[in-house]
Design an enzyme around this catalytic site. Sequence first.
Site, short mmCIF file in Angstrom:
data_model
loop_
_atom_site.label_atom_id
_atom_site.label_comp_id
_atom_site.label_asym_id
_atom_site.label_seq_id
_atom_site.Cartn_x
_atom_site.Cartn_y
_atom_site.Cartn_z
N LYS A 1 2.04 2.50 -30.46
CA LYS A 1 2.20 3.08 -31.80
C LYS A 1 3.47 2.57 -32.47
O LYS A 1 4.56 2.66 -31.92
CB LYS A 1 2.22 4.61 -31.69
CG LYS A 1 2.21 5.36 -33.01
CD LYS A 1 2.08 6.85 -32.72
CE LYS A 1 2.04 7.70 -33.97
NZ LYS A 1 1.83 9.14 -33.65
N CYS B 1 -2.47 7.57 -35.48
CA CYS B 1 -1.96 8.70 -36.27
C CYS B 1 -1.00 8.28 -37.38
O CYS B 1 -1.44 7.78 -38.40
CB CYS B 1 -1.35 9.76 -35.36
SG CYS B 1 -1.23 11.39 -36.14
N GLU C 1 -6.22 11.44 -30.72
CA GLU C 1 -4.93 11.06 -30.14
C GLU C 1 -4.54 11.97 -28.98
O GLU C 1 -4.63 13.20 -29.09
CB GLU C 1 -3.85 11.11 -31.22
CG GLU C 1 -2.47 10.69 -30.77
CD GLU C 1 -1.41 10.86 -31.84
OE1 GLU C 1 -0.33 10.25 -31.71
OE2 GLU C 1 -1.65 11.62 -32.81
#
Length: 291
Positions: free
Chosen positions: A117, A154, A44
């Site tokens: 995200k 993540c 990431e």
Amino acid sequence: MPRNITVAATQIACTDNAQQNVERAGELVREAAAAGAQVILLQELFQTLYFCKDQKATYFELARPVDENPLLKSMSQLAAELNVVLPISFFERAGNSYFNSLVTIDADGSRFPVYRKSHIPDGPGYQEKFYFSPGDTGFRVCHTRYGRIGAAICWDQWFPEAARAMVLQGAELLLYPTAIGSEPHAAELDSSGHWQRTMQGHAAANMVPVIASNRVGTEVGESCSLTFYGSSFIAGPTGELVACAGRKEREILTATFDLDTIDLARSGWGLFRDRRPDLYAALGSFDGEHP
């Protein structure tokens, strides 16, 4: 005939030199490709240090629009040169909004639509809500040259709903670029085992391989420092650990899977045949009752 795919998880320490980070990431990709990998995962926000340790408006200057991002252009060229698929994590600016985003680049260098995200953490050392709006794209599955991949970012990896949504859309592999390590408010807390087991559960519950790439090294901010614990890994379709990296080293892991054999086993096991979507209305609410 088997439909084999070789995947790679990678991990490196980042520096405050963005160009150096990109070059080192490119070296990882070349090494993984030389080892036979066709889908290669980088960690990431690898272009920079993990800046979310602190709340500093100057870091918004790091963000770039998708179509004007030199990182994506260079990685597209690299993917086409090596005939590999690259899910690339980056800091996106879209008008006056900012996202923690990912673009999957196919083996011919073409790009799939951006994924933003969905789950944004907020806590000591991981103050992402200051920088990123919650993603508005929904989960995406990319039909790449080598297979159908779902990639999230993540904190997304802690939510079984995200993994299931991608597999329901046809994902044959799940990939998670990551930046996770020490907890400034609780020095004794080591979440690495919990982190791995959560994703191993996604692999087992959906019967798909899972690939996770984390960063390593200690990064010092103004309010705290974080030591990222690496431990990047590849899990097989029953949740078994196929390969696992150390906590400090630069590493490349590879594994090969026969996607058709996995698909047949998944169908035969009945996990999706026996689902009861009519009973899952509680998942569409925050409190289990109110949609």
